[in-house]
Design a protein around this motif. Structure first.
Motif, PDB file in Angstrom:
ATOM      1  N   LEU A 479       0.830  -1.202   0.000  1.00 47.50           N
ATOM      2  CA  LEU A 479       0.000   0.000   0.000  1.00 47.50           C
ATOM      3  C   LEU A 479       0.869   1.258   0.000  1.00 47.50           C
ATOM      4  O   LEU A 479       0.567   2.234  -0.698  1.00 47.50           O
ATOM      5  N   LEU A 480       1.966   1.234   0.739  1.00 51.02           N
ATOM      6  CA  LEU A 480       2.876   2.384   0.764  1.00 51.02           C
ATOM      7  C   LEU A 480       3.602   2.537  -0.572  1.00 51.02           C
ATOM      8  O   LEU A 480       3.847   3.665  -1.029  1.00 51.02           O
ATOM      9  N   ALA A 481       3.951   1.415  -1.208  1.00 51.19           N
ATOM     10  CA  ALA A 481       4.587   1.482  -2.532  1.00 51.19           C
ATOM     11  C   ALA A 481       3.616   2.054  -3.561  1.00 51.19           C
ATOM     12  O   ALA A 481       4.014   2.805  -4.464  1.00 51.19           O
ATOM     13  N   THR A 482       2.339   1.710  -3.422  1.00 53.00           N
ATOM     14  CA  THR A 482       1.310   2.266  -4.308  1.00 53.00           C
ATOM     15  C   THR A 482       1.195   3.768  -4.117  1.00 53.00           C
ATOM     16  O   THR A 482       1.129   4.538  -5.083  1.00 53.00           O
ATOM     17  N   GLU A 483       1.188   4.208  -2.865  1.00 52.42           N
ATOM     18  CA  GLU A 483       1.118   5.643  -2.573  1.00 52.42           C
ATOM     19  C   GLU A 483       2.313   6.377  -3.175  1.00 52.42           C
ATOM     20  O   GLU A 483       2.158   7.433  -3.810  1.00 52.42           O
ATOM     21  N   LYS A 484       3.493   5.815  -2.989  1.00 55.19           N
ATOM     22  CA  LYS A 484       4.712   6.438  -3.515  1.00 55.19           C
ATOM     23  C   LYS A 484       4.644   6.560  -5.030  1.00 55.19           C
ATOM     24  O   LYS A 484       5.008   7.590  -5.611  1.00 55.19           O
ATOM     25  N   ARG A 485       4.153   5.510  -5.667  1.00 59.54           N
ATOM     26  CA  ARG A 485       4.049   5.503  -7.129  1.00 59.54           C
ATOM     27  C   ARG A 485       3.101   6.595  -7.618  1.00 59.54           C
ATOM     28  O   ARG A 485       3.401   7.333  -8.564  1.00 59.54           O
ATOM     29  N   LEU A 486       1.959   6.702  -6.969  1.00 54.83           N
ATOM     30  CA  LEU A 486       0.954   7.670  -7.401  1.00 54.83           C
ATOM     31  C   LEU A 486       1.409   9.104  -7.170  1.00 54.83           C
ATOM     32  O   LEU A 486       1.055  10.007  -7.930  1.00 54.83           O
ATOM     33  N   VAL A 487       2.211   9.318  -6.144  1.00 54.39           N
ATOM     34  CA  VAL A 487       2.702  10.666  -5.845  1.00 54.39           C
ATOM     35  C   VAL A 487       3.790  11.078  -6.827  1.00 54.39           C
ATOM     36  O   VAL A 487       3.833  12.219  -7.293  1.00 54.39           O
ATOM     37  N   GLN A 488       4.667  10.130  -7.179  1.00 57.14           N
ATOM     38  CA  GLN A 488       5.839  10.468  -7.983  1.00 57.14           C
ATOM     39  C   GLN A 488       5.581  10.461  -9.484  1.00 57.14           C
ATOM     40  O   GLN A 488       6.282  11.125 -10.237  1.00 57.14           O
ATOM     41  N   ARG A 489       4.607   9.688  -9.942  1.00 59.72           N
ATOM     42  CA  ARG A 489       4.382   9.562 -11.382  1.00 59.72           C
ATOM     43  C   ARG A 489       3.102  10.294 -11.786  1.00 59.72           C
ATOM     44  O   ARG A 489       2.022   9.999 -11.275  1.00 59.72           O
ATOM     45  N   ASN A 490       3.234  11.216 -12.725  1.00 62.39           N
ATOM     46  CA  ASN A 490       2.069  11.974 -13.185  1.00 62.39           C
ATOM     47  C   ASN A 490       1.430  11.361 -14.429  1.00 62.39           C
ATOM     48  O   ASN A 490       0.226  11.443 -14.622  1.00 62.39           O
ATOM     49  N   GLN A 491       2.243  10.761 -15.280  1.00 65.35           N
ATOM     50  CA  GLN A 491       1.736  10.219 -16.536  1.00 65.35           C
ATOM     51  C   GLN A 491       1.283   8.772 -16.343  1.00 65.35           C
ATOM     52  O   GLN A 491       2.020   7.824 -16.583  1.00 65.35           O
ATOM     53  N   ILE A 492       0.051   8.607 -15.895  1.00 64.67           N
ATOM     54  CA  ILE A 492      -0.533   7.282 -15.704  1.00 64.67           C
ATOM     55  C   ILE A 492      -1.866   7.252 -16.435  1.00 64.67           C
ATOM     56  O   ILE A 492      -2.686   8.162 -16.286  1.00 64.67           O
ATOM     57  N   SER A 493      -2.081   6.225 -17.225  1.00 62.50           N
ATOM     58  CA  SER A 493      -3.312   6.151 -18.011  1.00 62.50           C
ATOM     59  C   SER A 493      -4.523   5.996 -17.101  1.00 62.50           C
ATOM     60  O   SER A 493      -4.420   5.521 -15.966  1.00 62.50           O
ATOM     61  N   ASP A 494      -5.679   6.379 -17.622  1.00 67.69           N
ATOM     62  CA  ASP A 494      -6.915   6.277 -16.844  1.00 67.69           C
ATOM     63  C   ASP A 494      -7.228   4.823 -16.492  1.00 67.69           C
ATOM     64  O   ASP A 494      -7.692   4.519 -15.385  1.00 67.69           O
ATOM     65  N   THR A 495      -6.980   3.928 -17.438  1.00 67.52           N
ATOM     66  CA  THR A 495      -7.249   2.504 -17.187  1.00 67.52           C
ATOM     67  C   THR A 495      -6.413   1.987 -16.026  1.00 67.52           C
ATOM     68  O   THR A 495      -6.905   1.253 -15.159  1.00 67.52           O
ATOM     69  N   LEU A 496      -5.146   2.385 -15.992  1.00 64.58           N
ATOM     70  CA  LEU A 496      -4.268   1.935 -14.916  1.00 64.58           C
ATOM     71  C   LEU A 496      -4.652   2.591 -13.587  1.00 64.58           C
ATOM     72  O   LEU A 496      -4.584   1.946 -12.527  1.00 64.58           O
ATOM     73  N   MET A 517      -7.337   1.089   6.296  1.00 59.30           N
ATOM     74  CA  MET A 517      -8.559   1.759   5.849  1.00 59.30           C
ATOM     75  C   MET A 517      -8.328   3.265   5.692  1.00 59.30           C
ATOM     76  O   MET A 517      -8.756   3.880   4.706  1.00 59.30           O
ATOM     77  N   ARG A 518      -7.651   3.865   6.672  1.00 60.35           N
ATOM     78  CA  ARG A 518      -7.388   5.310   6.597  1.00 60.35           C
ATOM     79  C   ARG A 518      -6.519   5.646   5.393  1.00 60.35           C
ATOM     80  O   ARG A 518      -6.796   6.598   4.655  1.00 60.35           O
ATOM     81  N   LYS A 519      -5.451   4.875   5.219  1.00 64.34           N
ATOM     82  CA  LYS A 519      -4.552   5.132   4.094  1.00 64.34           C
ATOM     83  C   LYS A 519      -5.278   4.921   2.766  1.00 64.34           C
ATOM     84  O   LYS A 519      -5.133   5.719   1.829  1.00 64.34           O
ATOM     85  N   GLY A 520      -6.067   3.855   2.680  1.00 66.28           N
ATOM     86  CA  GLY A 520      -6.801   3.572   1.448  1.00 66.28           C
ATOM     87  C   GLY A 520      -7.787   4.672   1.108  1.00 66.28           C
ATOM     88  O   GLY A 520      -7.899   5.093  -0.057  1.00 66.28           O
ATOM     89  N   LYS A 521      -8.510   5.173   2.112  1.00 64.43           N
ATOM     90  CA  LYS A 521      -9.479   6.250   1.865  1.00 64.43           C
ATOM     91  C   LYS A 521      -8.774   7.526   1.416  1.00 64.43           C
ATOM     92  O   LYS A 521      -9.268   8.231   0.525  1.00 64.43           O
ATOM     93  N   ASP A 522      -7.630   7.821   2.023  1.00 64.49           N
ATOM     94  CA  ASP A 522      -6.878   9.020   1.621  1.00 64.49           C
ATOM     95  C   ASP A 522      -6.453   8.932   0.157  1.00 64.49           C
ATOM     96  O   ASP A 522      -6.561   9.917  -0.599  1.00 64.49           O
ATOM     97  N   LEU A 523      -5.960   7.760  -0.247  1.00 57.10           N
ATOM     98  CA  LEU A 523      -5.508   7.591  -1.629  1.00 57.10           C
ATOM     99  C   LEU A 523      -6.678   7.698  -2.605  1.00 57.10           C
ATOM    100  O   LEU A 523      -6.575   8.361  -3.650  1.00 57.10           O
ATOM    101  N   LEU A 524      -7.784   7.055  -2.278  1.00 49.11           N
ATOM    102  CA  LEU A 524      -8.946   7.098  -3.172  1.00 49.11           C
ATOM    103  C   LEU A 524      -9.559   8.493  -3.222  1.00 49.11           C
ATOM    104  O   LEU A 524     -10.027   8.937  -4.278  1.00 49.11           O
ATOM    105  N   PHE A 525      -9.543   9.182  -2.100  1.00 48.75           N
ATOM    106  CA  PHE A 525     -10.095  10.535  -2.065  1.00 48.75           C
ATOM    107  C   PHE A 525      -9.324  11.469  -3.001  1.00 48.75           C
ATOM    108  O   PHE A 525      -9.906  12.383  -3.600  1.00 48.75           O
ATOM    109  N   SER A 526      -8.016  11.218  -3.136  1.00 54.41           N
ATOM    110  CA  SER A 526      -7.205  12.076  -4.013  1.00 54.41           C
ATOM    111  C   SER A 526      -7.629  11.960  -5.471  1.00 54.41           C
ATOM    112  O   SER A 526      -7.423  12.885  -6.265  1.00 54.41           O
ATOM    113  N   PHE A 527      -8.253  10.825  -5.846  1.00 57.70           N
ATOM    114  CA  PHE A 527      -8.702  10.634  -7.225  1.00 57.70           C
ATOM    115  C   PHE A 527      -9.993  11.389  -7.532  1.00 57.70           C
ATOM    116  O   PHE A 527     -10.439  11.409  -8.681  1.00 57.70           O
ATOM    117  N   LEU A 528     -10.612  11.974  -6.521  1.00 59.96           N
ATOM    118  CA  LEU A 528     -11.841  12.738  -6.748  1.00 59.96           C
ATOM    119  C   LEU A 528     -11.550  14.149  -7.228  1.00 59.96           C
ATOM    120  O   LEU A 528     -12.471  14.923  -7.501  1.00 59.96           O
TER     121      LEU A 528
END
Length: 552
Positions: A479-496, A517-528
């Motif tokens: 989950l932390l590796a996923t967070e790091k990836r999403l923060v550092q990479r801007n060019q990610i396709s919508d499907t991915l 749960m808290r970390k997951g909600k924070d990450l998903l909330f950022s996609f809104l």
């Protein structure tokens, strides 16, 4: 293969004065810390967990309590009867009622339920890489953390000693078969192969796991530490204790605590086998529960609860009336008393800090070297990993999979620009696909490396799908590796991005902890955020609603 334990031993005569143990003023339970009334009788023993304890009650309910008696959650098990519940592998709760084995996460979400061929007769045993060993009536079976049956091995009748894990990760099963007063046991690999049959020098009275292997108390007065060396079970040391009969043995950090039939206790150094101290008589009853930290141990027999400090002094010795066999101790040092009037009460016995866990010593089983002949076998790995009773074939497949995982990781860590050759891309896809069928914690490091370093979206897509098949993320690395990836990479396709949403949700569902749960909600909330397309926002919103529902 038969193997008789070494019969050489030292003689130790216990005749010197015991350490004077001092009772505290408290020889009664004292004031209740809390009390609550249940909806029916308790049907299983109190099982401690990091958040409190779990217990099965009438009404087919699995109940999780906090240390202060608050009911955290209740779940319907769907089947009547008494059984076992055990908290392990990061506070996952396994329940076993007759032939029904279920897994619940820390939030009480039912992850899977399977039915064994014959009734389950004791608590399941955690093994290396997240797998589980289950002792059935005349059989031992193994399941992955996501509920896949790995093997089922039929065995002869066994004694009441629990299935234990040895220092190399293999299992020891004590048989009922006795040869002229000598106990026998089977040593079994974690893949279900019988490695050897062991014949002991006498009848086993007690046993427990230790950091070096196995501690044994024998009928003839021998105290022994045994271990596996060069794939053979052998005696590390054995001493003869005169004028004392061993009732039970316990592993206490680097020491062995022995209870004798006269009610006294003695502590031995596991390496030097020297006695450190002994007490006078405390209880002749067999110990039902024992909780240890670095400084003390709390013990419960049928009618007594007492505390022994690491220096041998006895801090408390409390007589308990009408003690139920379902009563127990919590990890922090409460005694939870079960009564016939459907009530349970808790009393603080002592404050336990940083409890020493038996499963913290789980070892990794030594896998066989890679054989040239296994290359052809490995081509069918996805099919084979979904089969049962692979036995040592599974070990061969994991050996080759580990080599591929290391090769993929090296392509990231030892090259300035990760290799994107056709051969390497094919290897990555094959390795991810094979790892997805393991059902254990083995591939976590592979997934973490891919999430951190991979640039090819097709590989990332395969990795995320594999995590969704087995979202066992015991230390939140994925989950932390996923967070790091999403923060550092801007060019990610919508499907991915949508696939990331599904993966985050599945990790949270499987692990169940509030921190996830808290970390997951924070990450998903950022996609809104409005910078994302509506399809991504909608997927994130749906996944966010699922996590909120998981918390209820």
């Amino acid at each position: 293969m038969n193997k008789t334990l070494c019969k050489q031993f030292f003689t130790l005569i216990l005749f010197f004065p015991s350490i004077g143990f001092v009772f505290s003023q408290s020889t009664v339970l004292g004031t209740k810390s809390w009390q609550t009334v249940l909806s029916g009788n308790v049907l299983s023993k109190i099982e401690p967990s990091s958040y409190g304890f779990v217990v099965i009650t009438e009404g087919r309910l699995l109940n999780a309590f906090s240390e202060n008696g608050q009911i955290l959650w209740q779940r319907n098990l769907g089947q009547k009867g008494s059984g076992f519940c055990v908290s392990m592998n990061g506070d996952f709760v396994y329940t076993a009622i007759d032939k029904k084995l279920s897994l619940f996460n820390t939030s009480g979400i039912a992850l899977w339920t399977i039915e064994t061929k014959t009734p389950i007769v004791e608590k399941p045993l955690p093994g290396w890489d997240g797998r589980l060993f289950v002792r059935e009536k005349n059989a031992i079976s193994s399941y992955t953390i996501n509920g896949l049956l790995r093997f089922r091995l039929e065995v002869s009748d066994g004694l009441d000693f629990p299935l234990v894990s040895l220092n190399d990760g293999s299992l020891l099963y004590v048989q009922k078969k006795n040869l002229n007063g000598k106990s026998t046991a089977l040593r079994i690999s974690p893949f279900g192969a019988i490695l050897e049959e062991i014949i002991f020098v006498d009848t086993i009275r007690s046993l427990t796991e230790s950091k070096n292997g196995l501690v044994l108390g024998l009928e003839n007065g021998n105290l022994a530490v045994c271990h596996v060396v060069d794939n053979l079970f052998d005696t590390k040391w054995s001493i003869k204790i005169e004028n004392k009969r061993i009732l039970d043995v316990f592993s206490w950090e680097n020491n062995i605590l022995v209870q004798f039939s006269d009610g006294s206790f003695a502590l031995f150094d596991e390496e030097s086998k020297e006695e450190i101290w002994q007490t006078g008589s405390i209880t002749k009853e067999k110990i039902e529960d024992a909780i240890f930290d670095m400084e003390k141990g709390i013990f419960r027999s049928f009618s007594r609860i007492f505390v022994i400090n690491k220096d041998g002094s006895v801090e408390k010795n409390i007589q308990v009336q009408n003690n139920s066999r379902f009563s127990g101790l919590t990890e922090s040092g409460f005694f939870v008393e079960v009564k016939d009037d459907w009530s349970i009460s808790a009393y603080r016995i002592a404050l336990v800090e940083n409890r020493l866990h038996r499963q913290s010593g789980i070892k990794t089983y030594p896998l066989p070297p890679i054989k040239a002949s296994s290359a052809e076998l490995y081509k069918n790995a996805p099919t084979l990993f979904q089969s049962i009773n692979l036995f040592e074939t599974e070990a061969e497949l994991i050996s080759r999979l580990r080599l591929d995982i290391k090769t993929v990781q090296n392509s990231y860590f030892f090259m300035e620009k990760p290799s994107q050759s056709f051969e390497m891309l094919a290897l990555k896809i094959k390795t991810i696909q094979n790892a997805a069928y393991l059902g254990t914690g083995e591939p976590m490091s592979l997934y973490e490396s891919i999430l951190d370093r991979e640039s090819d979206e097709s590989i990332l897509f395969q990795c995320l799908r594999a995590i969704q098949k087995n979202a066992y993320d015991y230390d939140m690395r994925l989950l932390l590796a996923t967070e790091k990836r999403l923060v550092q990479r801007n060019q990610i396709s919508d499907t991915l991005l949508e696939e990331y949403c599904y993966t985050i949700t599945e990790i949270c569902r499987f692990m169940g902890r509030k921190t996830f749960m808290r970390k997951g909600k924070d990450l998903l909330f950022s996609f809104l955020d409005a910078k994302y397309k509506m399809t991504v926002q909608e997927t994130a919103r749906e996944c966010l609603e699922k996590i909120i529902a998981f918390e209820k």
